[in-house]
Structures are given as structure tokens and as C-alpha cells.
Design a protein around this motif. Structure first.
Motif, PDB file in Angstrom:
ATOM      1  N   ALA A 131      -6.705 -27.060 -69.049  1.00 10.06           N
ATOM      2  CA  ALA A 131      -7.096 -26.744 -67.593  1.00 10.06           C
ATOM      3  C   ALA A 131      -8.219 -25.721 -68.301  1.00 10.06           C
ATOM      4  O   ALA A 131      -8.242 -25.222 -69.227  1.00 10.06           O
ATOM      5  CB  ALA A 131      -6.692 -25.130 -67.121  1.00 10.06           C
ATOM      6  N   MET A 159     -11.527 -23.317 -67.681  1.00 12.04           N
ATOM      7  CA  MET A 159     -11.201 -22.138 -66.940  1.00 12.04           C
ATOM      8  C   MET A 159     -12.163 -21.688 -67.175  1.00 12.04           C
ATOM      9  O   MET A 159     -12.619 -20.770 -69.172  1.00 12.04           O
ATOM     10  CB  MET A 159      -9.916 -21.995 -67.097  1.00 12.04           C
ATOM     11  CG  MET A 159      -9.889 -20.325 -66.099  1.00 12.04           C
ATOM     12  SD  MET A 159      -7.970 -19.728 -67.209  1.00 12.04           S
ATOM     13  CE  MET A 159      -8.296 -18.341 -66.189  1.00 12.04           C
ATOM     14  N   GLN A 170     -13.912 -17.909 -64.916  1.00 14.56           N
ATOM     15  CA  GLN A 170     -14.373 -17.546 -63.595  1.00 14.56           C
ATOM     16  C   GLN A 170     -15.333 -17.707 -63.373  1.00 14.56           C
ATOM     17  O   GLN A 170     -16.275 -17.127 -62.090  1.00 14.56           O
ATOM     18  CB  GLN A 170     -13.395 -16.470 -63.175  1.00 14.56           C
ATOM     19  CG  GLN A 170     -14.128 -14.831 -63.663  1.00 14.56           C
ATOM     20  CD  GLN A 170     -13.634 -14.129 -64.695  1.00 14.56           C
ATOM     21  OE1 GLN A 170     -13.116 -14.844 -65.865  1.00 14.56           O
ATOM     22  NE2 GLN A 170     -13.279 -13.298 -64.942  1.00 14.56           N
ATOM     23  N   LYS A 223     -18.292 -26.001 -67.461  1.00 19.81           N
ATOM     24  CA  LYS A 223     -16.384 -25.796 -67.500  1.00 19.81           C
ATOM     25  C   LYS A 223     -16.753 -27.166 -67.079  1.00 19.81           C
ATOM     26  O   LYS A 223     -15.630 -27.819 -67.812  1.00 19.81           O
ATOM     27  CB  LYS A 223     -15.951 -25.052 -65.718  1.00 19.81           C
ATOM     28  CG  LYS A 223     -15.207 -23.821 -65.867  1.00 19.81           C
ATOM     29  CD  LYS A 223     -14.452 -23.194 -65.113  1.00 19.81           C
ATOM     30  CE  LYS A 223     -15.802 -22.956 -63.797  1.00 19.81           C
ATOM     31  NZ  LYS A 223     -17.186 -22.138 -64.059  1.00 19.81           N
ATOM     32  N   ASP A 225     -11.730 -28.459 -58.081  1.00 20.29           N
ATOM     33  CA  ASP A 225     -12.588 -27.454 -57.752  1.00 20.29           C
ATOM     34  C   ASP A 225     -13.714 -28.173 -56.118  1.00 20.29           C
ATOM     35  O   ASP A 225     -13.631 -29.424 -56.037  1.00 20.29           O
ATOM     36  CB  ASP A 225     -13.748 -27.420 -58.685  1.00 20.29           C
ATOM     37  CG  ASP A 225     -15.193 -26.166 -58.308  1.00 20.29           C
ATOM     38  OD1 ASP A 225     -15.502 -26.207 -56.508  1.00 20.29           O
ATOM     39  OD2 ASP A 225     -16.252 -25.672 -59.363  1.00 20.29           O
ATOM     40  N   CYS A 250     -11.368 -26.684 -63.252  1.00 25.00           N
ATOM     41  CA  CYS A 250     -11.334 -25.052 -62.182  1.00 25.00           C
ATOM     42  C   CYS A 250     -12.123 -25.155 -61.481  1.00 25.00           C
ATOM     43  O   CYS A 250     -13.189 -25.005 -62.510  1.00 25.00           O
ATOM     44  CB  CYS A 250     -10.945 -24.117 -63.323  1.00 25.00           C
ATOM     45  SG  CYS A 250      -8.693 -24.792 -64.188  1.00 25.00           S
ATOM     46  N   LEU A 253     -10.393 -17.028 -59.740  1.00 27.15           N
ATOM     47  CA  LEU A 253      -8.831 -16.871 -60.293  1.00 27.15           C
ATOM     48  C   LEU A 253      -8.211 -16.618 -59.587  1.00 27.15           C
ATOM     49  O   LEU A 253      -7.266 -16.056 -59.621  1.00 27.15           O
ATOM     50  CB  LEU A 253      -9.247 -15.368 -61.274  1.00 27.15           C
ATOM     51  CG  LEU A 253      -9.632 -15.480 -62.165  1.00 27.15           C
ATOM     52  CD1 LEU A 253      -9.732 -13.949 -63.472  1.00 27.15           C
ATOM     53  CD2 LEU A 253      -9.715 -16.511 -63.607  1.00 27.15           C
ATOM     54  N   THR A 272      -6.901 -22.266 -59.338  1.00 29.90           N
ATOM     55  CA  THR A 272      -6.731 -21.834 -60.776  1.00 29.90           C
ATOM     56  C   THR A 272      -5.156 -21.176 -61.464  1.00 29.90           C
ATOM     57  O   THR A 272      -4.583 -21.960 -62.460  1.00 29.90           O
ATOM     58  CB  THR A 272      -7.669 -20.676 -61.247  1.00 29.90           C
ATOM     59  OG1 THR A 272      -8.915 -20.994 -61.164  1.00 29.90           O
ATOM     60  CG2 THR A 272      -7.794 -20.029 -62.559  1.00 29.90           C
TER      61      THR A 272
END
Ligand code: ADP
Ligand code: MG
Length: 279
Positions: free
Chosen positions: A5, A7, A9, A15, A39, A126, A130, A134
């Protein structure tokens, strides 16, 4: 099958650019790769040339159990598949609220891929939060890669991110580890970039051995700021296809080489690596 993943936030840290170009670079090295867009903005899908219209099965339909991952999967290049997303996915947060076992939807949907070793890599892009998407990613994968933009506030928010992985490790997925930290939008030669890397090293070093990030690797290959990386998405191409001699292509191929280098230590055996060693 390695499952990763990508990731953070924070938005705009690299990303999507990293998920797409890393997935494409790994596919070039002969690995069977599936890129999963998690996303609702659908930027990763767009980056590989897919705009998911209303009739196209997407990862949203997987979450609502109207379709399977295999049905939503599309081939977007040699060795490279995509599970697309579009704005429909934004409803998942609300629609799954209160549903029993909502953290496990993706893990369950992917279980047969793991059992059949269906891919060598699943790379998940992602969203910048969060939330439940995610959390689903973290529950489904074994590895987390964190892209960081080395500016003054880069490490701010990182502790929240780490806490989230620790929580998921305790409650939902014992196998989860933060394995890689990628420096993106790197301005080489600046003091700040070097400072952030140094601070991060010290933080990781000082961490307790049983945290999920204790053995995270800060990749040596940094992804430098390169305008070609920002242009490639509008052509629906990876950086290796769009501008093969750019610093962006060089950096992502170098990063992919480091990711492949981790395979042996993880006990992943791949025929392509074995062949290269024998040669
Ligand atoms: P995120 O997915 O974390 O929001 P993106 O990968 O979309 O971040 O990157 C944010 C913006 O910066 C995008 O416009 C992208 O094209 C651009 N970008 C990302 N990495 C680089 C880079 N190394 N050099 C130049 N532009 C970049
Ligand atoms: Mg993104």
C-alpha cells in the motif's frame, strides 16, 4: 505475492506518481503486477490511460460486492493490470459505515490471489486520508511504502501515520510492516532534504524493535523533481514510456531495482531473478 500500500494521508506527496511508475517499472522487469486505484479521484487509472465511465466495473463495485476483482481487472500493459476507480468510490466511506467487518472487504476479495500467487506485486494507490479505504488497504497488504516530500513539515503527521499502521497490525493484520520510505519531489543539494532524511533515520533508529516500522528502509534512490513526471499522466503513460531518458524514468527504475533487491531477504523467489543470477 508481495502486496504494497502506497500511503500517506497528506496529498501531493507523490503517492499516485510512485504507485503508477513503480508498478510499471516492476512490470518491465518481468514481474506480474496489478495496480489498484483506491482513490476516488481516479488519478492512477487516468495515469495509465483509463477513465472509468459509469459502465466500467471498478473497485467500488468490489466493495459493494457487485463484482469481483478479476472481473474489474483490465490489462493496461505487458504484465501490468489495473483495478480502476472513479468518483463512485467516494461513497464507500458512508456506505460501509456500520457494516460488520468493513475493514476486511478488500482482504477477502484478494484472498484467492494470495493463495494462487496470482501476481508478483499488487500495488495500491491510497487516498489522502486514514479512512475506511486506507484501512482496507492496510488490512489486505503485507507492506506499506510511504512517499515523503522532504520539506519542513514532512515529518509532521508521520507519527499519526505510523500509529495507524501499529493499530492495524494489532487489531486487523499481524503481517503488516512499513518496509519502504520513498523520498519524492527531491531537491538534491538542498540542506533541508538532507536534514529530513537524517531526522527520519534517527527516528527509525530510536524506535522500539516491535513496531511495524522498525525495519523500514529509506530507499537510497530519491525521486528528483522532474517536470516530465507531472506531464506523463495527461498522456496516459508511465514515465518510462513517456520520457524514457528523463531523470524521472531513471529514478523510478532505480527505485524499482531496490524494491526487487528486497525479494531475496523476504524469501520471494522469482524465476527472472534466478535467471539473472545464473547468467
Ligand atoms: P499524491 O498522490 O500523493 O497526491 P501525486 O503523485 O499526485 O501525489 O503528485 C502530486 C503532483 O506532483 C502531481 O501533479 C504530480 O504530477 C506531481 N509530481 C509528483 N512527483 C513529482 C516529481 N518527482 N517531479 C515533479 N512533479 C511531480
Ligand atoms: Mg494521489
Amino acid at each position: 505475492m508481495r502486496s504494497i500500500a502506497v500511503m500517506n494521508q497528506k496529498g501531493g506527496v507523490g503517492k499516485t506518481t510512485s504507485s503508477v511508475n513503480l508498478a510499471a517499472a516492476l512490470a518491465r522487469e518481468g514481474r506480474r503486477v496489478c495496480l489498484m486505484d483506491l482513490d476516488p479521484q481516479g488519478h492512477a487509472s487516468f495515469h495509465v490511460g483509463v477513465e472509468a465511465g459509469p459502465d466500467m466495473p471498478t473497485v467500488y463495485d468490489v466493495f459493494t460486492q457487485q463484482t469481483t476483482l478479476d472481473h474489474a481487472r483490465q490489462l493496461v500493459g505487458e504484465n501490468l493490470s489495473l483495478i480502476p476507480a472513479n468518483i463512485d468510490l467516494a461513497a464507500t466511506e458512508v456506505e460501509l459505515a456500520g457494516t460488520q467487518g468493513r475493514e476486511f472487504f478488500l482482504r477477502n476479495a484478494m484472498q484467492h490471489w494470495k493463495e494462487q500467487n496470482r501476481f508478483d506485486y499488487v500495488v495500491m494507490d491510497c487516498p489522502p486520508s486514514l479512512g475506511i479505504l486506507t484501512i482496507n488497504a492496510l488490512t489486505a497488504v503485507n507492506e506499506v511504502f510511504i512517499p515523503l516530500q522532504p520539506h519542513f513539515f514532512a515529518l509532521q503527521g508521520l507519527s499519526k501515520l505510523f500509529e495507524t499502521t501499529a493499530l492495524v497490525t494489532r487489531r486487523l493484520n499481524r503481517d503488516l510492516r512499513v518496509t519502504g520510505i520513498m523520498m519524492c519531489l527531491y531537491e538534491s543539494g538542498t540542506r533541508l532534504a538532507a536534514d529530513v532524511t537524517e531526522d527520519l533515520k534517527q527516528f527509525l533508529h530510536a524506535s522500539d524493535g516491535d513496531t511495524p516500522w522498525a525495519s523500514a528502509k529509506i530507499f537510497k534512490s530519491k525521486v528528483r523533481r522532474n517536470i516530465k513526471l507531472a506531464e506523463a499522466p495527461s498522456f496516459g503513460q508511465s514515465i518510462m514510456d513517456y520520457a524514457p531518458t528523463s531523470s524521472g524514468a531513471v529514478d523510478y527504475l532505480a527505485l524499482a531495482a531496490e524494491v526487487l533487491d528486497m525479494e531475496a531477504a523476504m524469501g520471494v523467489h522469482h524465476p527472472a531473478t534466478a535467471m539473472a543470477r545464473a547468467a
